[in-house]
Design an enzyme around this catalytic site. Structure first.
Site, PDB file in Angstrom:
ATOM      1  N   ASN A   1      44.093  31.915  34.626  1.00 42.75           N
ATOM      2  CA  ASN A   1      43.029  32.596  35.046  1.00 42.75           C
ATOM      3  C   ASN A   1      41.758  31.643  35.146  1.00 42.75           C
ATOM      4  O   ASN A   1      40.574  32.243  35.391  1.00 42.75           O
ATOM      5  CB  ASN A   1      42.434  33.865  34.506  1.00 42.75           C
ATOM      6  CG  ASN A   1      43.896  34.686  34.099  1.00 42.75           C
ATOM      7  OD1 ASN A   1      44.275  34.726  33.210  1.00 42.75           O
ATOM      8  ND2 ASN A   1      44.114  35.549  35.363  1.00 42.75           N
TER       9      ASN A   1
ATOM     10  N   ILE B   1      36.277  30.807  36.361  1.00 44.42           N
ATOM     11  CA  ILE B   1      37.027  31.833  35.804  1.00 44.42           C
ATOM     12  C   ILE B   1      37.317  33.345  36.294  1.00 44.42           C
ATOM     13  O   ILE B   1      36.374  33.851  37.152  1.00 44.42           O
ATOM     14  CB  ILE B   1      36.365  32.399  34.417  1.00 44.42           C
ATOM     15  CG1 ILE B   1      36.053  31.086  33.709  1.00 44.42           C
ATOM     16  CG2 ILE B   1      37.093  33.080  33.403  1.00 44.42           C
ATOM     17  CD1 ILE B   1      34.926  31.376  32.758  1.00 44.42           C
ATOM     18  N   CYS B   2      38.704  33.917  36.547  1.00 46.84           N
ATOM     19  CA  CYS B   2      39.013  34.902  37.151  1.00 46.84           C
ATOM     20  C   CYS B   2      39.060  36.068  36.144  1.00 46.84           C
ATOM     21  O   CYS B   2      40.000  36.221  35.427  1.00 46.84           O
ATOM     22  CB  CYS B   2      40.317  34.882  37.855  1.00 46.84           C
ATOM     23  SG  CYS B   2      40.747  36.371  38.913  1.00 46.84           S
ATOM     24  N   LEU B   3      37.841  36.940  35.833  1.00 49.54           N
ATOM     25  CA  LEU B   3      37.608  37.946  35.065  1.00 49.54           C
ATOM     26  C   LEU B   3      36.842  38.978  35.411  1.00 49.54           C
ATOM     27  O   LEU B   3      35.955  38.851  36.098  1.00 49.54           O
ATOM     28  CB  LEU B   3      36.956  37.300  33.770  1.00 49.54           C
ATOM     29  CG  LEU B   3      36.554  38.285  32.408  1.00 49.54           C
ATOM     30  CD1 LEU B   3      38.024  38.510  31.760  1.00 49.54           C
ATOM     31  CD2 LEU B   3      35.802  37.236  31.516  1.00 49.54           C
TER      32      LEU B   3
ATOM     33  N   CYS C   1      43.153  34.575  43.517  1.00 49.08           N
ATOM     34  CA  CYS C   1      42.757  35.430  42.630  1.00 49.08           C
ATOM     35  C   CYS C   1      41.964  36.528  43.752  1.00 49.08           C
ATOM     36  O   CYS C   1      41.344  36.353  44.801  1.00 49.08           O
ATOM     37  CB  CYS C   1      41.705  34.627  41.887  1.00 49.08           C
ATOM     38  SG  CYS C   1      40.553  36.195  40.862  1.00 49.08           S
TER      39      CYS C   1
END
Length: 200
Positions: free
Chosen positions: A78, A85-87, A199
């Site tokens: 991620n 950041i993939c959050l 993403c």
């Protein structure tokens, strides 16, 4: 003014009562740019690593989430090679979960949790995600090697900086760590293959 006063309260609390394994540094003159460190958790492939992050606070904070990226390379489904950041907590609805009641401390704690528990179903790095799902032992070994390289690079730079002069504690040690992490980022990004990104 309300934004600045909120930021000051948040950062003071982070400074006096930081979450375990998280440290922040900032300048009173420039609260919009914050440096953070997350220590790799015990029992994870990032154990022993110190990961630098950059936090930029937008003008519309807290109605918009802070922009956070890793400065230290990390092998994670991620997090991409540029440190993005993939959050969910870093994205606005409807795709994200950011809301004004969240803060920088909760974001950093969420990132710390993401490091320990990747989400392979919403990856930023498709190849690493596939590895995590179907070849977990391979993923763990590669993540440990990246972390080990970071740790050894930091130690080597600190030794070089200490040659011919007396090592001092406190701020000098912190500068040594920051310098080494900048160098390690350049080294790792130049020498390691970059998996495919995705993403939603």
């Amino acid at each position: 003014m309300q934004r600045i006063s909120r930021l000051k309260r948040e950062l003071q609390l982070l400074n006096t009562e930081p979450p375990p394994g998280i440290h922040c540094s900032f300048s009173e003159e420039n609260l919009e740019n914050i440096q953070a460190q997350i220590i790799g958790g015990s029992g994870t492939p990032f154990e022993g690593g110190v990961f630098n992050l950059e936090i930029k606070v937008p003008d519309r904070y807290p109605f918009e989430p802070p922009q956070v990226r890793f400065l230290t390379p990390i092998y994670h489904p991620n997090i991409d090679s540029a440190g993005r950041i993939c959050l969910d907590a870093l994205k606005l609805p409807p795709k994200g979960a950011w809301r004004p009641s969240l803060n920088i401390s909760t974001v950093l704690s969420s990132i710390q949790l993401l490091m320990a528990e990747p989400n392979p179903d919403d990856p930023l790095m498709a190849d690493i995600s596939s590895e995590f799902k179907y070849s977990r032992a391979v993923y763990l070994e590669k993540a440990r090697k990246w972390t080990e390289k970071i740790r050894h690079t930091e130690e080597a730079v600190c030794v070089l900086q200490g040659e011919g002069e007396e090592q001092q504690k406190g701020p000098d040690e912190e500068r040594c760590g920051k310098t080494s992490r900048k160098r390690e980022a350049l080294s790792a990004q130049e020498n390691l293959e970059q998996p495919k990104r995705s993403c939603s």
